[in-house]
Structure formats: structure tokens, C-alpha cells
Design a protein around this motif. Structure first.
Motif, PDB file in Angstrom:
ATOM      1  N   GLY A  99      25.286  29.054  45.902  1.00  0.00           N
ATOM      2  CA  GLY A  99      25.023  28.775  44.268  1.00  0.00           C
ATOM      3  C   GLY A  99      24.894  28.709  43.622  1.00  0.00           C
ATOM      4  O   GLY A  99      24.973  29.292  42.306  1.00  0.00           O
ATOM      5  N   ALA A 100      23.747  29.624  43.563  1.00  0.00           N
ATOM      6  CA  ALA A 100      23.774  31.285  42.486  1.00  0.00           C
ATOM      7  C   ALA A 100      24.649  32.696  42.103  1.00  0.00           C
ATOM      8  O   ALA A 100      25.503  33.098  42.922  1.00  0.00           O
ATOM      9  CB  ALA A 100      22.298  31.426  43.086  1.00  0.00           C
ATOM     10  N   VAL A 101      24.101  32.461  40.900  1.00  0.00           N
ATOM     11  CA  VAL A 101      25.407  33.132  40.454  1.00  0.00           C
ATOM     12  C   VAL A 101      25.308  34.076  40.523  1.00  0.00           C
ATOM     13  O   VAL A 101      26.253  35.153  40.463  1.00  0.00           O
ATOM     14  CB  VAL A 101      26.268  33.071  39.128  1.00  0.00           C
ATOM     15  CG1 VAL A 101      24.415  33.852  37.812  1.00  0.00           C
ATOM     16  CG2 VAL A 101      27.450  33.597  38.282  1.00  0.00           C
ATOM     17  N   ARG A 102      24.201  34.502  40.589  1.00  0.00           N
ATOM     18  CA  ARG A 102      23.792  36.295  40.675  1.00  0.00           C
ATOM     19  C   ARG A 102      23.710  36.398  42.244  1.00  0.00           C
ATOM     20  O   ARG A 102      24.353  37.729  42.657  1.00  0.00           O
ATOM     21  CB  ARG A 102      22.794  36.342  40.597  1.00  0.00           C
ATOM     22  CG  ARG A 102      21.573  35.722  40.867  1.00  0.00           C
ATOM     23  CD  ARG A 102      19.784  36.406  40.322  1.00  0.00           C
ATOM     24  NE  ARG A 102      19.430  37.447  40.618  1.00  0.00           N
ATOM     25  CZ  ARG A 102      19.693  38.391  40.137  1.00  0.00           C
ATOM     26  NH1 ARG A 102      19.889  38.118  38.522  1.00  0.00           N
ATOM     27  NH2 ARG A 102      19.273  39.890  39.694  1.00  0.00           N
ATOM     28  N   GLN A 105      28.020  39.020  47.175  1.00  0.00           N
ATOM     29  CA  GLN A 105      28.385  39.373  48.631  1.00  0.00           C
ATOM     30  C   GLN A 105      29.053  40.765  48.679  1.00  0.00           C
ATOM     31  O   GLN A 105      28.821  41.666  48.765  1.00  0.00           O
ATOM     32  CB  GLN A 105      29.881  38.698  48.283  1.00  0.00           C
ATOM     33  CG  GLN A 105      29.772  37.024  47.605  1.00  0.00           C
ATOM     34  CD  GLN A 105      30.869  36.685  46.841  1.00  0.00           C
ATOM     35  OE1 GLN A 105      32.469  37.144  47.988  1.00  0.00           O
ATOM     36  NE2 GLN A 105      31.629  35.805  46.462  1.00  0.00           N
TER      37      GLN A 105
ATOM     38  N   SER B  31      28.166  30.816  32.393  1.00  0.00           N
ATOM     39  CA  SER B  31      27.104  31.400  33.153  1.00  0.00           C
ATOM     40  C   SER B  31      27.990  32.066  33.712  1.00  0.00           C
ATOM     41  O   SER B  31      29.093  31.605  34.893  1.00  0.00           O
ATOM     42  CB  SER B  31      26.218  29.928  34.024  1.00  0.00           C
ATOM     43  OG  SER B  31      26.030  30.465  34.301  1.00  0.00           O
ATOM     44  N   TYR B  32      28.110  33.019  33.695  1.00  0.00           N
ATOM     45  CA  TYR B  32      28.947  34.090  35.276  1.00  0.00           C
ATOM     46  C   TYR B  32      27.957  35.370  35.372  1.00  0.00           C
ATOM     47  O   TYR B  32      26.948  35.984  34.266  1.00  0.00           O
ATOM     48  CB  TYR B  32      30.168  35.173  34.360  1.00  0.00           C
ATOM     49  CG  TYR B  32      30.095  34.970  33.081  1.00  0.00           C
ATOM     50  CD1 TYR B  32      30.188  34.384  31.717  1.00  0.00           C
ATOM     51  CD2 TYR B  32      29.948  36.561  32.677  1.00  0.00           C
ATOM     52  CE1 TYR B  32      29.602  35.412  30.370  1.00  0.00           C
ATOM     53  CE2 TYR B  32      29.589  37.450  31.484  1.00  0.00           C
ATOM     54  CZ  TYR B  32      29.550  36.433  30.457  1.00  0.00           C
ATOM     55  OH  TYR B  32      29.407  37.174  29.418  1.00  0.00           O
ATOM     56  N   GLY B  33      28.686  35.850  36.431  1.00  0.00           N
ATOM     57  CA  GLY B  33      27.948  37.550  37.174  1.00  0.00           C
ATOM     58  C   GLY B  33      28.834  38.187  36.904  1.00  0.00           C
ATOM     59  O   GLY B  33      30.248  37.875  37.306  1.00  0.00           O
ATOM     60  N   ARG B  95      32.176  36.466  39.106  1.00  0.00           N
ATOM     61  CA  ARG B  95      32.046  34.816  39.615  1.00  0.00           C
ATOM     62  C   ARG B  95      31.516  34.024  38.314  1.00  0.00           C
ATOM     63  O   ARG B  95      30.192  34.401  37.945  1.00  0.00           O
ATOM     64  CB  ARG B  95      30.507  35.040  40.298  1.00  0.00           C
ATOM     65  CG  ARG B  95      30.301  34.141  41.454  1.00  0.00           C
ATOM     66  CD  ARG B  95      29.452  34.455  41.928  1.00  0.00           C
ATOM     67  NE  ARG B  95      29.273  32.958  43.194  1.00  0.00           N
ATOM     68  CZ  ARG B  95      28.556  33.078  43.997  1.00  0.00           C
ATOM     69  NH1 ARG B  95      28.084  34.093  44.637  1.00  0.00           N
ATOM     70  NH2 ARG B  95      28.712  31.822  45.019  1.00  0.00           N
ATOM     71  N   GLU B  96      32.396  33.015  38.189  1.00  0.00           N
ATOM     72  CA  GLU B  96      32.090  32.097  37.176  1.00  0.00           C
ATOM     73  C   GLU B  96      30.813  31.479  38.513  1.00  0.00           C
ATOM     74  O   GLU B  96      31.038  31.082  39.230  1.00  0.00           O
ATOM     75  CB  GLU B  96      33.190  31.382  36.686  1.00  0.00           C
ATOM     76  CG  GLU B  96      33.937  32.392  35.968  1.00  0.00           C
ATOM     77  CD  GLU B  96      35.177  31.932  35.746  1.00  0.00           C
ATOM     78  OE1 GLU B  96      35.780  31.729  36.664  1.00  0.00           O
ATOM     79  OE2 GLU B  96      36.066  31.916  34.873  1.00  0.00           O
ATOM     80  N   GLY B  97      30.021  30.943  36.528  1.00  0.00           N
ATOM     81  CA  GLY B  97      28.846  29.994  37.489  1.00  0.00           C
ATOM     82  C   GLY B  97      29.428  28.674  37.605  1.00  0.00           C
ATOM     83  O   GLY B  97      28.410  27.873  38.428  1.00  0.00           O
TER      84      GLY B  97
END
Lengths: 116, 121
Positions: A99-102, A105, B31-33, B95-97
Motif C-alpha cells: 500500500g505504500a508507494v515507497r 520489491q 504520487s509515485y515512486g 510505481r504509481e501511488g
């Protein structure tokens, strides 16, 4: 601690046979992902599991592909009636919390599948 | 539409020199990483560095740093003091949030095509 493990490391099968690929995630990780890496398509997302939620199957290329995750841990990716275009490296990854964007993996060594 | 673009199929660098691997991305999600992974010839994907869209500073991890230019939508990886062991394929991923409409596909990583880095002695 131990990383993500996958088995077998290599699998050679004949066209039309079913195969099962296994993934053991990092202990304590709630999310598990399957990707496929092939020369023509690069790295593609297949499916991911997050806790007890319904899996996101949006990347599965056909209904010959399925995956399950038992007890929130080990996962098996099954390919039925394999085709030559299924030949690829199948990578499994796990993360602590999807659930957390950071959320990072971590990948296993992959299973190289060759369909003759 | 290609969400992650790595325009350099191959790069060469002399040992001990610095090298920059390019990555541009496309998203409308605020929001993305952004992640960089290294894949040596052994095949395993090794996580290197992360940059969040709201992070105020560029990420650094040892010899790795990210040149994050949000307005240009670029997140280039800088490897300083290259070593022979840095020779590998490098992937940029995003990765999109936010959950996509009707789904939860925000968990996945979308990868670029990769850049093969060769470090010469």
C-alpha cells in the motif's frame, strides 16, 4: 535473513504440457508479485497478491496462466498447455506492504522456462 | 503509451569514472515512486535506490545517486567511481501511488527497457 527463493531455477518442457513455478517470499512480507522477463517484451507484470485481498490479475496474458498463494506465504504460478511464446524468465518479488508507494520489491533469482 | 523510457541501450565507462544512466517517465498521478534495479549476468534483480515524487532531496545510496528533475519527468541514475562489478543491466521502474479506476494495479512496477553498462578497466 533469507531472500526470495524460487524453484525450479530452470524448467524445460514440451509444448502443451502444464508447468508449476514456485515462489517463497521473504518472511514477514505481505505482498507477492510475479513478473515475466523475455527478450521481446522486457519485464512485464503478471499478478500480485496483497494479504487476504483479491489478487490483481490484470497482467496475466491469457487464461492459461493462473496463480495462487497459500497461507499468505508461498505462491505457485501455473501455466497450462504451454506455448513456445511462454518461454521466458519468471521472476517473483515480495515486499513488506504494497500500500505504500515507497514499498520496495525484492526479487528472487527467477525460473527460466523453455518450451520446446 | 510507454510509461518508462530508457533511451540508452548500452553505455560504456572507464573504471573509476562516473556514469549517468537516463530514465524518463510519464504519469498523471501526483504520487509515485521511482526505483532503480541492477541485474548482473546471474539474473537476479538487485534494488539500488528509490526516489519518491514528494521527496525534496535527490536520493543517494553510497556510490549511487538520483538526479531527479520532476518538471522534466526524469530520474537519472548516477554511479560514481565505477567498478568492474558495476557491469550489468540497469532498469528504471515506476510505481504509481493511486489505485487505477476500478482496480488495484498500483502495486505493480512498470519497467523501462534497460541499459547495459560495461565498465572497462
Amino acid at each position: 535473513g533469507a531472500g526470495v527463493s524460487q524453484s525450479p531455477s530452470n524448467k524445460v518442457t514440451e509444448k502443451g504440457k502444464d508447468v508449476e513455478l514456485r515462489c517463497d517470499p521473504i518472511s514477514g512480507h505481505t505482498a507477492l508479485y510475479w513478473y515475466r522477463q523475455s527478450l521481446g517484451q522486457g519485464l512485464e507484470f503478471l499478478i500480485y497478491f496483497q494479504g487476504n485481498s483479491a489478487p490483481d490479475k490484470s497482467g496475466l496474458p491469457s487464461d492459461r496462466f493462473s496463480a495462487e498463494r497459500t497461507g499468505g506465504s508461498v505462491s505457485t504460478l501455473t501455466i497450462q498447455r504451454t506455448q513456445q511464446e511462454d518461454s521466458a524468465v519468471y521472476l517473483c518479488a515480495s515486499s513488506f506492504l504494497a500500500g505504500a508507494v515507497r514499498d520496495t520489491q525484492y526479487f528472487g533469482p527467477g525460473t527460466r522456462l523453455t518450451v520446446l | 503509451a510507454q510509461k518508462i523510457t530508457q533511451t540508452q541501450p548500452g553505455m560504456f565507462v572507464q573504471e573509476k569514472e562516473a556514469v549517468t544512466l537516463d530514465c524518463t517517465y510519464d504519469t498523471s498521478d501526483p504520487s509515485y515512486g521511482l526505483f532503480w534495479y541492477k541485474q548482473p549476468s546471474s539474473g537476479e534483480m538487485i534494488f539500488l535506490i528509490y526516489q519518491g515524487s514528494y521527496d525534496q532531496q535527490n536520493a543517494t545510496e553510497g556510490r549511487y545517486s538520483l538526479n531527479f528533475q520532476k518538471a522534466r519527468k526524469s530520474a537519472n541514475l548516477v554511479i560514481s567511481a565505477s567498478q568492474l562489478g558495476d557491469s550489468a543491466m540497469y532498469f528504471c521502474a515506476m510505481r504509481e501511488g493511486s489505485p487505477a479506476a476500478g482496480g488495484t494495479s498500483y502495486g505493480k512496477l512498470t519497467f523501462g527497457q534497460g541499459t547495459i553498462l560495461t565498465v572497462h578497466p
